[in-house]
Design a protein around this motif. Structure first.
Motif: not given
Length: 704
Positions: A499, A526, A529, A531, A589, A595, A597
């Protein structure tokens, strides 16, 4: 069409490829050897009448199958019950409540296509799918996640519940989960009448049984087929007469039978698909075309006979072109012809000569029908849900796994590159939990309430039709339906990747009327990472096929914290009076870490109401063996709308364990184990709404 392949010639099957009948008989095991014991019940179940068990040795309900009238000589194999359709009566069918569909056929619309090659109003797609054996095909799903959980309904127009064999039965009614899932997505489901080739046990007397007339010239089996379809809730019949040896008199009788089937079924909206096998001579002569020898089964001097014709696999480019032209001369639509495409052996490696059906540079010639697309599951060594859906996405979407960016010059002409997708998401409320109809566990509000793998297609959600349209200036993240965790059901949507730029993931094509009270709700988590999340709502469509959907992006700020499931509610009042043409999410991000998610739930609604509780849960029958019991349960339908019902066991500490769900009002629970020396097992059923709100419970108990 043979019991295993499509019957392209009269030669036996290769020795390395077992007959379908052999496979079905091998898979039809005997019922459990438990003794039939009447349960002691309390509460609302105490006065419930006991329904007769279809199989006293096991008690499990199965999808229905019959011979037209007379039965084979000899004795059926283990687990097989020979039945006469002519003798069938709904009032004496012990499995009717378990086999009856509950979801009406939804209306569909066609959004602006995701690419420039997929066309609306031309070729359509039918699929002939075997979801299980003819005998002992469970009525309501079962244990295990290894199941053909078809999800790409957006490209399908019709589904045929394929199967049948001379040793089991040759008239098949679809089971309720398949019908309910298809109807939720606007796809018609047809039962199958399979009169097999003589080489595979076919007997011409079954054809004569089917088209028999009574003293008044009526066709009793035509009316019986309509009675079955209307009682079970499906949409018509695929009629496949491949038993050779007939004559023109039998062909005339068959045409009269089809006309009677049409006349009786038309008030109920039922359809007929005729397979290109028997012709006007009464003999089986696969034409690979609509031509003067078989056209009377499609259209005769009196008008329409069958709604569509499935053209045998021996077609050529010339025969399909002439077939389409003949259909038009008869006053019919050329796209009412399905050109057979056999994908049972090679899947996306199949190249039937696509330009003969759906040429890229000019109008499509005819529609087409996939024979056995469940290859996407059957060919796998790893048949886990994730591996299956990866293969199924490639089959329907193509190698690019993005219908907005079809793979260039691919030999496989994936449906997403040919046929415009359809959607049924046009009324509020709308919600999905990305449940595919099978899973490794069952989740409720982010907690696993059953550790058992399961399958039940009727519990499947309406899923995004386009897998997966992603817009990003950076590397494309992976987007999958993932089974390691879920908010509800068995799966969630997982987006994973670096991302390095914001990534917009298109979800559903919609026609949702927005009001001042409308709200978009996202439940997400999440896993790695960090976001920022935005919900996307498009209030207009792209100006042309292949154009980007013009989303309005709204920040989705979730309540709660940490790495658990979080809920974001985004008011849509500013868009009141507009129509939502599409829904999406955009991830941006924060930081530099990759990430992972998950989206567990998506909903658009004008408010929430708790559904009414079902009435009077009762134990209708039980089969007990030692410390286990199998139960047939039923309840009264809740007043008002219900998406489905869920059954739980209440444990001694007050927690609940998921036992199963159904869109109907009857459920079979196999192998329920006694907990220690408990005297009673408490059960409860709840209504689940379209927004996944849950009602108060109706309860009963089983006394050991």
């Amino acid at each position: 069409m043979r019991e295993t392949d499509h019957g392209a010639d009269a030669r036996p099957l290769r020795p390395t490829r077992p007959t379908r009948r052999g496979l079905l008989l091998a898979g039809a095991g005997a019922g459990a050897g438990a003794v039939l014991g009447g349960p002691a019940v309390s509460g609302a179940a105490a006065a419930a009448p006991r329904a007769p068990l279809a199989d006293p040795a096991g008690g499990a309900p199965y999808a229905s199958y019959w011979f037209p009238d007379s039965l084979p000589a000899g004795t059926p194999g283990p687990g097989i019950v020979w039945r006469s359709l002519k003798q069938w009566r709904p009032e004496s069918d012990p499995d009717l409540a378990h086999n009856t569909a509950s979801v009406p056929l939804a209306a569909r619309f066609t959004p602006v296509a995701a690419n420039t090659t997929a066309r609306a109003g031309q070729a359509r797609i039918s699929s002939l799918v075997s979801f299980g054996p003819t005998a002992q095909n469970p009525s309501q799903g079962g244990a295990g996640a290894d199941f053909y959980a078809l999800t790409h309904w957006a490209y399908l127009d019709e589904l045929v519940f394929w199967g049948g064999s001379s040793g089991e039965g040759i008239v098949l009614a679809p089971n309720a989960p398949v019908i309910d899932a298809a109807h939720r997505n606007g796809v018609r489901v047809l039962g199958n009448v399979f009169l097999p080739p003589v080489a595979y046990g076919g007997d011409l007397r079954w054809t004569r049984d089917l088209v028999q007339q009574d003293a008044y010239g009526r066709y009793p089996l035509a009316h019986k087929l309509v009675e079955v379809a209307t009682a079970y809730g499906f949409d018509g019949w695929f009629v496949n007469a491949e038993t050779d040896g007939g004559d023109s008199e039998l062909a005339t009788a068959m045409r009269g039978f089809l006309r009677a089937l049409r006349a009786a079924g038309e008030p109920h909206g039922l359809r007929i698909t005729w397979y290109d096998a028997m012709n006007s001579t009464g003999r089986v002569g696969w034409r690979g075309a609509l031509d003067p020898l078989n056209q009377e089964f499609f259209e005769d001097r009196e008008g329409r006979v069958a709604d569509t014709l499935f053209v045998d696999f021996r077609w050529t480019a010339g025969s399909l072109a002439s077939s389409g032209a003949l259909a038009q001369r008869l006053g019919r639509d050329r796209y009412e012809l399905w050109a057979g495409v056999d994908v049972e052996s090679a899947g996306w490696n199949t190249d039937p000569g696509w330009d003969a059906i759906v040429p890229r540079g000019r109008d499509h010639v005819v529609s087409y029908g996939f024979y056995r697309p469940e290859w996407t599951r059957n060919h796998l060594t790893d048949r886990s849900p994730g591996a299956f859906h990866a293969a199924d996405d490639r089959f329907w979407t193509g190698e690019s796994l993005d219908p907005s960016r079809p793979a260039a010059d691919s030999a496989w002409r994936a449906p997403a590159t040919v046929v415009a997708d359809r959607s049924t998401v046009s009324t509020l409320p709308f919600a999905t939990t990305f449940n595919t109809g099978h899973g490794l566990r069952w989740y409720d509000n982010g907690t696993a309430v059953s550790q058992a793998p399961w399958n039940h297609l009727g519990l499947q959600d309406r899923l995004p039709g386009r897998r997966w349209v992603v817009e990003s200036a950076g590397p494309r993240p992976a987007v999958t339906l993932d089974f390691a965790d879920a908010w509800r059901g068995g799966s969630s949507l997982l987006v994973a990747g670096a991302l390095t730029a914001p990534a917009a993931v298109a979800l559903h094509a919609t026609r949702l009327p927005l009001t001042a009270a409308s709200t978009l709700e996202l439940v997400y988590r999440t896993d790695a990472g960090a976001v920022d999340v935005e919900g996307g709502v498009a209030v207009r469509e792209p100006s042309a096929p292949g154009g980007s959907v013009p989303y309005t992006w709204l920040a989705a700020r979730a309540s709660g914290g940490g790495r658990g499931w979080r809920t974001a509610r985004v008011p849509l009042g500013a868009l009141a009076g507009r129509t939502a043409y599409g829904l999406a999410v955009r991830l941006t991000r924060r930081g530099t870490a990759p990430v992972r998610w998950r989206l567990g739930s998506l909903a658009v609604a004008d408010g929430a109401e708790r559904p009414a509780a079902p009435g009077a849960l009762r134990v209708d029958a039980a089969v007990r063996g030692g410390a286990e019991v199998s139960l047939r349960l039923s309840w009264r339908r809740a007043p008002g709308a219900a998406r489905h019902y869920e059954l739980y066991r209440v444990l001694a500490d007050g927690t609940r364990a998921f036992l199963g769900g159904t869109c109907g009002t009857a459920l079979y629970v196999p192998g329920l184990a006694r907990s220690g020396q408990e005297r009673k097992t408490a059960l409860e059923v709840r209504t689940v709404s379209e927004l996944y709100a849950v009602s108060e419970a109706a309860g009963a108990s089983y006394t050991w």
